[in-house]
Design a protein around this motif. Structure first.
Motif, PDB file in Angstrom:
ATOM      1  N   LYS A  89       0.965  -1.142   0.145  1.00 13.60           N
ATOM      2  CA  LYS A  89      -0.058  -0.274   0.007  1.00 13.60           C
ATOM      3  C   LYS A  89       0.878   1.451  -0.059  1.00 13.60           C
ATOM      4  O   LYS A  89       1.919   1.045   0.329  1.00 13.60           O
ATOM      5  N   GLU A 114      -4.461   1.500  -2.371  1.00 17.23           N
ATOM      6  CA  GLU A 114      -4.232   0.230  -3.004  1.00 17.23           C
ATOM      7  C   GLU A 114      -3.159   1.196  -4.294  1.00 17.23           C
ATOM      8  O   GLU A 114      -3.731   1.450  -5.257  1.00 17.23           O
ATOM      9  N   GLU A 115      -2.371   0.613  -4.788  1.00 15.66           N
ATOM     10  CA  GLU A 115      -1.666   0.369  -5.950  1.00 15.66           C
ATOM     11  C   GLU A 115      -3.150   0.638  -7.373  1.00 15.66           C
ATOM     12  O   GLU A 115      -3.095   1.423  -7.695  1.00 15.66           O
ATOM     13  N   ASP A 116      -3.949  -0.373  -7.302  1.00 20.70           N
ATOM     14  CA  ASP A 116      -4.789  -0.606  -8.257  1.00 20.70           C
ATOM     15  C   ASP A 116      -5.729   0.577  -7.769  1.00 20.70           C
ATOM     16  O   ASP A 116      -6.678   1.023  -9.098  1.00 20.70           O
ATOM     17  N   ASP A 117      -5.832   0.630  -6.795  1.00 20.77           N
ATOM     18  CA  ASP A 117      -7.084   1.709  -6.385  1.00 20.77           C
ATOM     19  C   ASP A 117      -6.460   3.321  -7.320  1.00 20.77           C
ATOM     20  O   ASP A 117      -7.588   4.069  -7.885  1.00 20.77           O
ATOM     21  N   VAL A 138     -10.347   5.151  -8.077  1.00 16.63           N
ATOM     22  CA  VAL A 138     -11.742   4.726  -9.100  1.00 16.63           C
ATOM     23  C   VAL A 138     -12.954   4.520  -8.276  1.00 16.63           C
ATOM     24  O   VAL A 138     -13.838   4.666  -8.995  1.00 16.63           O
ATOM     25  N   SER A 156       6.693   2.361  -8.719  1.00 14.54           N
ATOM     26  CA  SER A 156       5.756   1.024  -9.712  1.00 14.54           C
ATOM     27  C   SER A 156       6.250   1.348 -10.690  1.00 14.54           C
ATOM     28  O   SER A 156       6.123   2.469 -11.515  1.00 14.54           O
ATOM     29  N   SER A 198       3.894   0.615 -12.839  1.00 16.80           N
ATOM     30  CA  SER A 198       2.431   0.571 -13.139  1.00 16.80           C
ATOM     31  C   SER A 198       2.310   2.276 -13.683  1.00 16.80           C
ATOM     32  O   SER A 198       1.321   2.555 -14.267  1.00 16.80           O
ATOM     33  N   ASN A 248      -2.161   6.237 -13.556  1.00 15.42           N
ATOM     34  CA  ASN A 248      -1.734   4.594 -13.948  1.00 15.42           C
ATOM     35  C   ASN A 248      -2.186   4.303 -15.466  1.00 15.42           C
ATOM     36  O   ASN A 248      -2.791   3.594 -15.064  1.00 15.42           O
ATOM     37  N   SER A 253      -2.721   1.391 -15.808  1.00 17.68           N
ATOM     38  CA  SER A 253      -3.682   0.151 -16.383  1.00 17.68           C
ATOM     39  C   SER A 253      -4.952   0.480 -15.453  1.00 17.68           C
ATOM     40  O   SER A 253      -6.053  -0.357 -16.341  1.00 17.68           O
ATOM     41  N   HIS A 254      -5.595   1.843 -15.960  1.00 15.01           N
ATOM     42  CA  HIS A 254      -6.460   2.673 -15.743  1.00 15.01           C
ATOM     43  C   HIS A 254      -6.516   3.226 -17.294  1.00 15.01           C
ATOM     44  O   HIS A 254      -7.672   4.633 -17.640  1.00 15.01           O
ATOM     45  N   THR A 279      -9.923   5.433 -16.733  1.00 14.41           N
ATOM     46  CA  THR A 279     -11.196   5.630 -16.173  1.00 14.41           C
ATOM     47  C   THR A 279     -11.923   6.560 -15.561  1.00 14.41           C
ATOM     48  O   THR A 279     -10.607   7.943 -15.054  1.00 14.41           O
TER      49      THR A 279
END
Length: 246
Positions: A140, A153-156, A172, A192, A194, A205, A207-208, A223
């Motif tokens: 985190k 969280e990285e993905d958030d 997100v 990272s 990402s 990010n 990934s988004h 996103t």
């Protein structure tokens, strides 16, 4: 050693502040500059920790000067003979706002606040570096804002956007976290693969990413329908990272 830059077009005011700093503040290295235009050129070379900035100057005022800086890594103290600019100073995340002639005690307190801010920033970076070296870095990302610490969280995290001395983190969930640090400072926590800096004002990010629009450097649709401009010098590298066939 606290590296200080004083920017003031009035020679007497410049010399008096330099004398007071050398007399009342320990462990300092001082550079003076009577031209804000010249100061823009020397800041990248001297990399000051603290800048004393006059508000009213003939070449450009202090606020216009700050707009010329895409990012700011130093603590800031405004100096002026007028008190009507205090609100603007606060919006520019100034440590303090000192009225001329500058009082000795006010000066000492302002510099002490700047030192504490710098120590806090350095401690956060050292802790992160230590955890990385020990292989125990938390998955985190910890961000200090609004009087609390967020563990993200990285993905958030969708995107980070610069706004002078502030950074807005978009999640997100459509939540926004506003951090009173430059994007350059906050970016150190997002190392990272990402995350990628596509522009002076945007860290995204990967990934988004939902769409890439071809124009100039380009524009990304992310996103939550967020958008981020891509600078021309970042375009080719971004295309490789996204494995685009354009």
């Amino acid at each position: 050693m606290l590296k200080i830059l004083i920017i003031d077009d009035e020679k007497d005011a410049l010399e008096v502040l330099e004398w007071k700093l050398k007399t009342y503040i320990t462990d300092v290295s001082i550079t003076t500059c009577s031209s804000p235009k010249k100061a823009l050129e020397i800041i990248p070379n001297i990399n000051p920790n603290l800048v004393f900035l006059d508000v009213q100057m003939p070449e450009m005022n202090g606020f216009s000067f700050l707009e010329k800086l895409p990012e700011r890594d130093f603590q800031l103290i405004f100096t002026t003979a007028f008190d009507e600019f205090a609100l603007q100073a606060i919006k520019n995340d100034a440590v303090d706002y000192l009225l001329k002639p500058i009082d000795k005690e006010d000066l000492i307190l302002a510099v002490e606040k700047a030192r504490k801010n710098l120590q806090k920033n350095n401690l956060e970076l050292k802790m992160d570096a230590m955890l990385y070296s020990m292989g125990t870095k938390s998955p985190k990302i910890n961000i200090s804002a609004d009087g609390k610490i967020y563990f993200l969280e990285e993905d958030d995290v969708v995107m980070l956007q610069s706004d002078k001395s502030y950074t807005t983190i978009y999640l997100v969930t459509n939540k926004k976290i506003i951090v009173s640090k430059t994007l350059k400072e906050v970016e150190k926590k997002f190392q990272s693969r990402s995350f990628y800096r596509v522009h002076n004002s945007y860290l995204i990010n990967l990934s988004h990413v939902k769409e890439y629009l071809k124009r100039d450097g380009g524009e990304l649709i992310l996103t939550n329908e967020l958008t981020a401009n891509v600078s021309r010098n970042k375009k080719n590298e971004l295309i490789e990272k996204l494995q685009l066939n354009v």
